[in-house]
Write a protein that holds these residues in place. Structure first.
Motif, PDB file in Angstrom:
ATOM      1  N   VAL A 106      20.430  -6.835 -56.976  1.00 52.19           N
ATOM      2  CA  VAL A 106      20.696  -5.560 -56.209  1.00 52.19           C
ATOM      3  C   VAL A 106      20.485  -5.713 -54.404  1.00 52.19           C
ATOM      4  O   VAL A 106      20.214  -6.981 -54.161  1.00 52.19           O
ATOM      5  N   ASN A 107      21.308  -5.416 -53.962  1.00 49.40           N
ATOM      6  CA  ASN A 107      21.571  -5.280 -52.628  1.00 49.40           C
ATOM      7  C   ASN A 107      20.679  -4.795 -51.480  1.00 49.40           C
ATOM      8  O   ASN A 107      19.431  -3.832 -52.049  1.00 49.40           O
ATOM      9  N   VAL A 108      19.828  -5.632 -50.224  1.00 52.67           N
ATOM     10  CA  VAL A 108      18.830  -5.686 -49.374  1.00 52.67           C
ATOM     11  C   VAL A 108      19.283  -5.533 -48.248  1.00 52.67           C
ATOM     12  O   VAL A 108      20.260  -6.390 -47.882  1.00 52.67           O
ATOM     13  N   TRP A 118      26.413 -10.011 -50.303  1.00 51.39           N
ATOM     14  CA  TRP A 118      26.388  -8.860 -51.027  1.00 51.39           C
ATOM     15  C   TRP A 118      27.527  -8.062 -51.698  1.00 51.39           C
ATOM     16  O   TRP A 118      27.997  -8.555 -51.752  1.00 51.39           O
ATOM     17  N   ASN A 119      26.345  -7.365 -52.691  1.00 47.46           N
ATOM     18  CA  ASN A 119      27.361  -6.853 -53.607  1.00 47.46           C
ATOM     19  C   ASN A 119      28.376  -5.810 -53.609  1.00 47.46           C
ATOM     20  O   ASN A 119      27.849  -4.852 -52.641  1.00 47.46           O
ATOM     21  N   GLU A 120      29.789  -5.877 -53.670  1.00 49.39           N
ATOM     22  CA  GLU A 120      30.368  -5.186 -53.195  1.00 49.39           C
ATOM     23  C   GLU A 120      30.884  -4.531 -54.950  1.00 49.39           C
ATOM     24  O   GLU A 120      31.479  -3.633 -54.600  1.00 49.39           O
ATOM     25  N   ASP A 121      30.926  -4.829 -56.037  1.00 49.42           N
ATOM     26  CA  ASP A 121      31.170  -4.508 -57.256  1.00 49.42           C
ATOM     27  C   ASP A 121      29.759  -5.626 -58.157  1.00 49.42           C
ATOM     28  O   ASP A 121      29.139  -5.578 -57.642  1.00 49.42           O
ATOM     29  N   VAL A 122      29.930  -4.663 -59.133  1.00 50.79           N
ATOM     30  CA  VAL A 122      29.309  -4.820 -60.065  1.00 50.79           C
ATOM     31  C   VAL A 122      30.166  -5.755 -60.580  1.00 50.79           C
ATOM     32  O   VAL A 122      31.211  -6.239 -62.092  1.00 50.79           O
ATOM     33  N   HIS A 123      29.064  -7.472 -61.333  1.00 48.08           N
ATOM     34  CA  HIS A 123      30.177  -8.424 -61.854  1.00 48.08           C
ATOM     35  C   HIS A 123      29.408  -8.940 -62.732  1.00 48.08           C
ATOM     36  O   HIS A 123      27.422  -8.968 -62.339  1.00 48.08           O
ATOM     37  N   LYS A 124      29.203  -9.870 -63.011  1.00 46.47           N
ATOM     38  CA  LYS A 124      28.299 -10.383 -64.443  1.00 46.47           C
ATOM     39  C   LYS A 124      28.011 -12.020 -63.846  1.00 46.47           C
ATOM     40  O   LYS A 124      28.981 -12.260 -63.221  1.00 46.47           O
ATOM     41  N   ILE A 125      26.777 -12.340 -63.471  1.00 44.09           N
ATOM     42  CA  ILE A 125      26.325 -13.619 -62.600  1.00 44.09           C
ATOM     43  C   ILE A 125      26.417 -14.502 -63.798  1.00 44.09           C
ATOM     44  O   ILE A 125      25.719 -14.725 -64.827  1.00 44.09           O
ATOM     45  N   SER A 126      27.410 -16.039 -63.552  1.00 51.24           N
ATOM     46  CA  SER A 126      27.034 -17.203 -63.754  1.00 51.24           C
ATOM     47  C   SER A 126      26.712 -18.430 -62.987  1.00 51.24           C
ATOM     48  O   SER A 126      26.156 -18.055 -62.381  1.00 51.24           O
ATOM     49  N   ARG A 127      26.824 -19.091 -63.874  1.00 53.39           N
ATOM     50  CA  ARG A 127      26.390 -20.429 -62.967  1.00 53.39           C
ATOM     51  C   ARG A 127      26.643 -20.927 -62.031  1.00 53.39           C
ATOM     52  O   ARG A 127      26.769 -21.307 -60.746  1.00 53.39           O
ATOM     53  N   TYR A 130      25.121 -18.229 -58.724  1.00 51.08           N
ATOM     54  CA  TYR A 130      24.261 -17.730 -59.062  1.00 51.08           C
ATOM     55  C   TYR A 130      23.355 -18.011 -57.483  1.00 51.08           C
ATOM     56  O   TYR A 130      22.130 -17.562 -58.024  1.00 51.08           O
ATOM     57  N   GLY A 131      24.053 -18.671 -56.688  1.00 52.49           N
ATOM     58  CA  GLY A 131      23.153 -19.676 -55.932  1.00 52.49           C
ATOM     59  C   GLY A 131      22.378 -18.743 -54.978  1.00 52.49           C
ATOM     60  O   GLY A 131      22.020 -19.684 -53.525  1.00 52.49           O
ATOM     61  N   ARG A 132      23.584 -17.717 -54.662  1.00 54.64           N
ATOM     62  CA  ARG A 132      23.330 -16.764 -53.169  1.00 54.64           C
ATOM     63  C   ARG A 132      21.623 -15.867 -52.928  1.00 54.64           C
ATOM     64  O   ARG A 132      21.730 -15.297 -52.040  1.00 54.64           O
ATOM     65  N   TYR A 133      21.254 -15.978 -54.474  1.00 59.17           N
ATOM     66  CA  TYR A 133      20.679 -15.235 -54.296  1.00 59.17           C
ATOM     67  C   TYR A 133      18.646 -14.612 -53.749  1.00 59.17           C
ATOM     68  O   TYR A 133      18.441 -15.885 -54.673  1.00 59.17           O
ATOM     69  N   PRO A 134      18.153 -14.084 -52.680  1.00 58.38           N
ATOM     70  CA  PRO A 134      17.148 -14.185 -52.257  1.00 58.38           C
ATOM     71  C   PRO A 134      16.068 -13.408 -53.900  1.00 58.38           C
ATOM     72  O   PRO A 134      16.323 -12.511 -54.503  1.00 58.38           O
ATOM     73  N   ALA A 135      14.473 -13.912 -53.867  1.00 59.62           N
ATOM     74  CA  ALA A 135      13.981 -13.116 -54.773  1.00 59.62           C
ATOM     75  C   ALA A 135      14.197 -11.551 -54.565  1.00 59.62           C
ATOM     76  O   ALA A 135      14.151 -10.795 -55.051  1.00 59.62           O
ATOM     77  N   TYR A 136      14.322 -11.032 -53.017  1.00 56.22           N
ATOM     78  CA  TYR A 136      14.019  -9.875 -52.807  1.00 56.22           C
ATOM     79  C   TYR A 136      15.488  -8.883 -53.870  1.00 56.22           C
ATOM     80  O   TYR A 136      15.396  -8.250 -53.839  1.00 56.22           O
ATOM     81  N   SER A 137      16.633  -9.735 -53.779  1.00 57.65           N
ATOM     82  CA  SER A 137      17.163  -8.927 -54.412  1.00 57.65           C
ATOM     83  C   SER A 137      17.099  -8.828 -56.283  1.00 57.65           C
ATOM     84  O   SER A 137      17.774  -7.901 -56.393  1.00 57.65           O
ATOM     85  N   HIS A 184      25.086  -5.711 -59.164  1.00 53.03           N
ATOM     86  CA  HIS A 184      25.096  -4.340 -58.697  1.00 53.03           C
ATOM     87  C   HIS A 184      24.966  -4.162 -57.211  1.00 53.03           C
ATOM     88  O   HIS A 184      24.503  -4.734 -55.931  1.00 53.03           O
ATOM     89  N   THR A 185      26.013  -2.746 -56.408  1.00 52.57           N
ATOM     90  CA  THR A 185      25.789  -2.628 -55.490  1.00 52.57           C
ATOM     91  C   THR A 185      24.788  -1.563 -54.450  1.00 52.57           C
ATOM     92  O   THR A 185      25.093  -0.729 -53.485  1.00 52.57           O
ATOM     93  N   ILE A 186      24.042  -1.425 -55.046  1.00 57.27           N
ATOM     94  CA  ILE A 186      22.783  -0.517 -55.421  1.00 57.27           C
ATOM     95  C   ILE A 186      21.811  -0.838 -54.149  1.00 57.27           C
ATOM     96  O   ILE A 186      22.360  -2.222 -54.128  1.00 57.27           O
ATOM     97  N   CYS A 187      22.099  -0.340 -53.103  1.00 54.66           N
ATOM     98  CA  CYS A 187      21.017  -0.866 -51.900  1.00 54.66           C
ATOM     99  C   CYS A 187      19.850  -0.219 -51.398  1.00 54.66           C
ATOM    100  O   CYS A 187      19.886   1.042 -51.646  1.00 54.66           O
TER     101      CYS A 187
END
Length: 259
Positions: A106-108, A118-127, A130-137, A184-187
Motif C-alpha cells: 500500500v501507499n505511505v 507510488w502505486n497509481e493502479d492495482v497490479h500484481k507484483i512480480s520479480r 518488487y525491488g522498490r517497496y519499503p517495509a512500511y508498504s 494497491h492505491t490506498i494510502c
C-alpha cells in the motif's frame, strides 16, 4: 478480519509512540533499547504488546514482531509513520477487493526525495517490480507468511552488518515461496521526516554494501545489473565518486558476498 500493526522502534516511550503513530488496532511494538522488558497497553479497546530488547537490527526486530503476531493481517511499520484514522478499514477493504492476495503493498506518503514508489493502479507484483517497496508498504496475511516460512535477513538493514536491502530480500523470498502479492492505491499514512538511520552518503561502504545485496538478489546477474544501476543513477550517485570507482566498489561487494 483482525488487523495488527507490527512496529520496529528504537529507544522509544511506547505509550507516547502509540499516540504519535495514531495506532487504532492491536499492535506489537519491538523496542530496541538498553533493557529487556514486556508490557501490555490497552489502547482504544485494543491490545498493544511491547517487547523491549537490547539487541540491534531491524531484521531481528521485524522477525520478533512477526513471531508474536496473532492478527489475520499483519501491517509492518516504523516508528516515524503517522497512520490515518481509517487505516484499519482501508486495509480490510483491499483484502475484500483482492481475496486471493497473500500480501498487498500500500501507499505511505513520504518526502519526494525519499520516495521510491507510488502505486497509481492495482497490479500484481512480480520479480520485475518488487525491488522498490519499503517495509512500511507491506501488509500480509499472517498464515500465508507462516506457511511460506519466510523471514527478514539479519545481514541487512539498520543495526546490521550491511546497510539496507532487507525489504527487497523479504519480498523476493515471498515471491519465491509462491505468495500472491499485489500493489494497491490506498494510502494508509504519512512518514515524519527524520535523519536516515542508514544512509550517510555515496561512499565506499554504500557501494560495497549494494554489491553484497546484488549478489544475494541476482546471483550471476549481479555485475551487469550493478553497472545498469550505476548508469541509471549516475547523475545523482556519481557526482563526487567516478562511476568507474563506484563500480569497482560494487564488484568488491559481490566478491565479499561470494567468499
Amino acid at each position: 478480519m483482525k488487523i495488527q500493526l507490527l512496529v520496529s522502534a528504537v529507544d522509544k516511550d511506547a505509550a507516547a509512540l502509540i499516540g504519535q503513530m495514531n495506532i487504532r488496532t492491536d499492535a506489537v511494538i519491538v523496542n530496541q533499547c538498553d533493557r529487556y522488558d514486556y508490557e501490555e497497553i490497552e489502547n482504544h479497546g485494543h491490545k498493544v504488546q511491547v517487547f523491549s530488547m537490547s539487541e540491534r537490527g531491524v531484521g531481528l526486530s521485524r522477525n520478533t514482531a512477526l513471531l508474536h503476531a496473532s492478527g489475520d493481517i499483519c501491517v509492518f511499520s516504523d516508528e516515524d509513520i503517522v497512520l490515518k484514522e481509517d487505516y484499519e478499514a482501508l486495509i480490510q477493504s483491499t483484502y475484500e477487493e483482492l481475496p486471493d492476495a497473500d500480501m498487498i503493498l500500500v501507499n505511505v506518503q513520504v518526502a519526494p526525495a525519499r520516495r521510491t514508489y507510488w502505486n497509481e493502479d492495482v497490479h500484481k507484483i512480480s520479480r520485475r517490480n518488487y525491488g522498490r517497496y519499503p517495509a512500511y508498504s507491506i501488509t500480509a496475511k499472517r498464515d500465508a507468511l507462516l506457511k511460506a516460512n519466510v523471514h527478514y535477513s539479519l545481514l541487512f538493514g539498520g543495526g546490521a552488518r550491511y546497510s539496507n536491502g532487507e525489504d527487497s530480500l523479504f519480498l523476493r523470498d515471498c515471491l519465491k515461496a509462491g505468495l500472491k502479492i499485489y500493489s494497491h492505491t490506498i494510502c494508509i499514512g504519512e512518514e515524519t521526516e527524520r535523519e536516515s538511520t542508514w544512509f550517510s552518503g555515496y561512499h565506499e561502504k554504500f557501494f560495497k554494501d549494494r554489491g553484497v545485496l546484488y549478489h544475494y538478489l541476482y546471483g550471476k546477474l549481479a555485475l551487469p545489473l550493478a553497472f545498469r544501476f550505476l548508469w541509471v543513477h549516475r547523475d545523482e550517485m556519481c557526482r563526487e565518486v567516478p562511476l568507474r570507482q563506484a563500480y569497482s566498489w560494487m564488484k568488491a561487494g559481490v566478491r565479499e558476498a561470494k567468499a
